[in-house]
Design a protein around this motif. Structure first.
Motif, mmCIF file in Angstrom:
data_model
loop_
_atom_site.group_PDB
_atom_site.id
_atom_site.type_symbol
_atom_site.label_atom_id
_atom_site.label_comp_id
_atom_site.label_asym_id
_atom_site.label_seq_id
_atom_site.Cartn_x
_atom_site.Cartn_y
_atom_site.Cartn_z
ATOM 1 N N LYS B 102 7.772 5.615 19.659
ATOM 2 C CA LYS B 102 7.236 5.472 18.095
ATOM 3 C C LYS B 102 7.206 6.667 17.512
ATOM 4 O O LYS B 102 7.682 6.911 16.364
ATOM 5 C CB LYS B 102 5.917 4.908 18.197
ATOM 6 N N ASN B 103 6.970 7.642 18.392
ATOM 7 C CA ASN B 103 7.090 9.096 17.587
ATOM 8 C C ASN B 103 8.153 9.753 17.487
ATOM 9 O O ASN B 103 8.877 9.610 18.518
ATOM 10 C CB ASN B 103 5.996 9.950 18.721
ATOM 11 N N TYR B 104 8.360 10.389 16.134
ATOM 12 C CA TYR B 104 9.796 10.819 15.776
ATOM 13 C C TYR B 104 10.258 12.003 16.677
ATOM 14 O O TYR B 104 11.190 12.046 17.096
ATOM 15 C CB TYR B 104 9.668 11.112 14.313
ATOM 16 N N LEU B 105 9.162 12.971 17.069
ATOM 17 C CA LEU B 105 9.556 14.115 17.732
ATOM 18 C C LEU B 105 10.142 13.709 19.032
ATOM 19 O O LEU B 105 11.155 14.044 19.866
ATOM 20 C CB LEU B 105 8.332 14.977 17.922
ATOM 21 N N ARG B 106 9.483 12.581 19.867
ATOM 22 C CA ARG B 106 10.063 12.153 20.964
ATOM 23 C C ARG B 106 11.256 11.501 21.211
ATOM 24 O O ARG B 106 11.915 11.803 22.079
ATOM 25 C CB ARG B 106 8.777 11.241 21.741
ATOM 26 N N PHE B 107 11.548 10.700 19.923
ATOM 27 C CA PHE B 107 12.873 10.159 19.744
ATOM 28 C C PHE B 107 13.810 11.127 19.809
ATOM 29 O O PHE B 107 14.952 11.209 20.423
ATOM 30 C CB PHE B 107 12.809 9.300 18.404
ATOM 31 N N ILE B 108 13.307 12.258 18.732
ATOM 32 C CA ILE B 108 14.572 13.249 18.921
ATOM 33 C C ILE B 108 14.924 14.014 19.957
ATOM 34 O O ILE B 108 15.979 13.948 20.424
ATOM 35 C CB ILE B 108 13.822 14.538 17.865
ATOM 36 N N GLY B 109 13.889 14.255 20.869
ATOM 37 C CA GLY B 109 14.090 14.815 22.218
ATOM 38 C C GLY B 109 14.974 13.784 23.185
ATOM 39 O O GLY B 109 15.684 14.374 23.870
ATOM 40 N N LEU B 110 14.723 12.557 22.891
ATOM 41 C CA LEU B 110 15.490 11.530 23.578
ATOM 42 C C LEU B 110 16.943 11.671 23.395
ATOM 43 O O LEU B 110 18.087 11.309 24.175
ATOM 44 C CB LEU B 110 14.834 10.295 23.578
ATOM 45 N N MET B 111 17.275 11.611 21.929
ATOM 46 C CA MET B 111 18.592 11.612 21.433
ATOM 47 C C MET B 111 19.371 13.000 21.810
ATOM 48 O O MET B 111 20.558 12.938 22.200
ATOM 49 C CB MET B 111 18.522 11.352 19.932
ATOM 50 N N GLU B 112 18.539 14.029 22.093
ATOM 51 C CA GLU B 112 19.434 15.259 22.269
ATOM 52 C C GLU B 112 19.752 15.232 23.730
ATOM 53 O O GLU B 112 20.676 15.699 24.071
ATOM 54 C CB GLU B 112 18.158 16.562 22.109
ATOM 55 N N GLN B 113 18.858 14.418 24.583
ATOM 56 C CA GLN B 113 19.244 14.159 26.008
ATOM 57 C C GLN B 113 20.326 13.407 26.127
ATOM 58 O O GLN B 113 21.348 13.506 26.903
ATOM 59 C CB GLN B 113 18.032 13.439 26.652
ATOM 60 N N LEU B 114 20.242 12.456 25.339
ATOM 61 C CA LEU B 114 21.343 11.229 25.371
ATOM 62 C C LEU B 114 22.780 11.983 25.271
ATOM 63 O O LEU B 114 23.639 11.922 25.691
ATOM 64 C CB LEU B 114 21.238 10.202 24.405
ATOM 65 N N LEU B 115 22.901 12.685 23.782
ATOM 66 C CA LEU B 115 23.984 13.496 23.370
ATOM 67 C C LEU B 115 24.419 14.868 24.418
ATOM 68 O O LEU B 115 25.769 14.813 24.359
ATOM 69 C CB LEU B 115 23.987 13.709 21.866
ATOM 70 N N LYS B 116 23.686 15.194 25.294
ATOM 71 C CA LYS B 116 24.013 16.369 26.045
ATOM 72 C C LYS B 116 24.311 15.607 27.257
ATOM 73 O O LYS B 116 25.245 16.074 27.837
ATOM 74 C CB LYS B 116 22.761 17.191 26.131
ATOM 75 N N TYR B 117 23.825 14.608 27.871
ATOM 76 C CA TYR B 117 23.941 14.223 29.250
ATOM 77 C C TYR B 117 24.840 12.941 29.119
ATOM 78 O O TYR B 117 25.184 12.354 30.253
ATOM 79 C CB TYR B 117 22.737 14.172 29.882
#
Lengths: 218, 218
Positions: B102-117
């Motif tokens: 729900k938290n936007y900062l956690r979502f951002i971190g997850l999307m950064e992981q997705l696009l990197k790995y």
């Protein structure tokens, strides 16, 4: 179509005195060049700091209010009086012309300003949000309060859209648990619009869509 | 009820090479202990850095995808295949069991992981999101694509809910402008569900509510 809404026990507060010296609070405030007491309580930053706070299951989730305001304030057609009753019983009046920032970090900054200075913008001719000195009783004396709760009588959301202007629709804006007894006792009616537990944003999404469907999906 | 959805030209990308050395990008990355190239492009952080990027009016708004996924993935009843087509033409498959933070900062971190790995979680048995090597053409060959656009033929959202499983509902997930010509040409049909320009979240809110109303508001 006119729909008066109050978001109840909204999980919106500045970091309380009890934990203002916690390392996690200080660290986040420092990173943002702010005093700890001027920052919003946010469970995703202050999880450990909040553990022993009273009512902690209902606190530290300003994202819920952010998403609720995005649904309410971006609807092109359905308007009404909008209030926020916070978990600390402050009553905030919201200008229906307000367009909340889409970005969560900007919203957080704005709410910190609101709770510190009492209104936003701090100076400007049109006030968008204001912390009033009203109480919940003052508000409920002006309207008839309807609550939406999983425990209420099941109705279709379209029924809510047919309420006249004397009704005030109360929707919880806290993460877990139920309304306080005080709020339950203030309600003239308690309804449910789903067999599932819904989040604040889902409740608003259903209500606004049901009202738009009555209007022929403008 | 089954509803296949593709979020199109989603404003989701890591900071592109052209601006990876911009002061604003470096400052934000440093604050988060990340390499600049591993951080998401976000107009609320990189406004000046993005000004001269191609197609900049459609880029730097990962909040749009966050809110769209919150509506799609929290609905208790309506399920289907979910794809994201990014503004850089990557195709991401989303597991319907995913619960986005729900938290936007956690979502951002997850999307950064997705696009990197390439997938999240990086290691774990159930993949929640995965960057595929599919192309939009591959996807559109498997389904018939319907687009929702302000310029489409006006219909009620309930009509969308009656589509069978061969249809794929395409909804833009970018802030401004219209679909690219390529996407417009791939569509079998183009519909509009409002007389107003709606945001991605509002479109989804109307569609999911209309479908829930057909099901008797479960």
């Amino acid at each position: 179509m006119h729909l008066n809404i109050i978001l109840l026990e909204a999980s919106l507060e500045l970091v309380p005195k009890e934990i203002v010296n916690h390392p996690a609070v200080i660290k986040n405030a420092k990173r943002r060049n702010k005093k700890p007491e001027d920052t919003l309580l946010d469970i995703s930053l202050h999880y450990h700091a909040m553990k022993y706070l009273e009512n902690s299951h209902k606190r530290g989730r300003p994202d819920i209010l952010h998403q609720a305001l995005l649904v309410i304030l971006t609807d092109p057609v359905i308007k009404g009086d909008i209030f926020i009753h916070t978990i600390q019983s402050k009553i905030i009046k919201v200008n229906p012309n307000m367009r909340p920032p889409k970005n969560y970090l900007r919203f957080i900054g704005l709410m910190e300003q609101l709770l510190k200075y009492g209104k936003i913008p701090i100076n400007g001719d049109e006030t968008l949000m204001e912390v009033t000195n009203l109480t919940l009783d003052n508000i409920v004396n002006r309207y008839d309060l309807i609550l939406l709760s999983e425990k209420g009588e099941k109705i279709n959301p379209e029924e809510i859209c047919k309420l006249d202007e004397k009704w005030l629709l109360g929707i919880g804006a806290f993460p877990h648990g139920d309304f306080s007894d005080k709020i339950l006792n203030l309600a003239k009616k308690i309804y449910s619009i789903s067999g599932f537990p819904l989040e604040t944003q889902q409740v608003l999404c259903r209500i606004f869509s049901a009202c738009n469907s009555i209007l022929g999906w403008p």
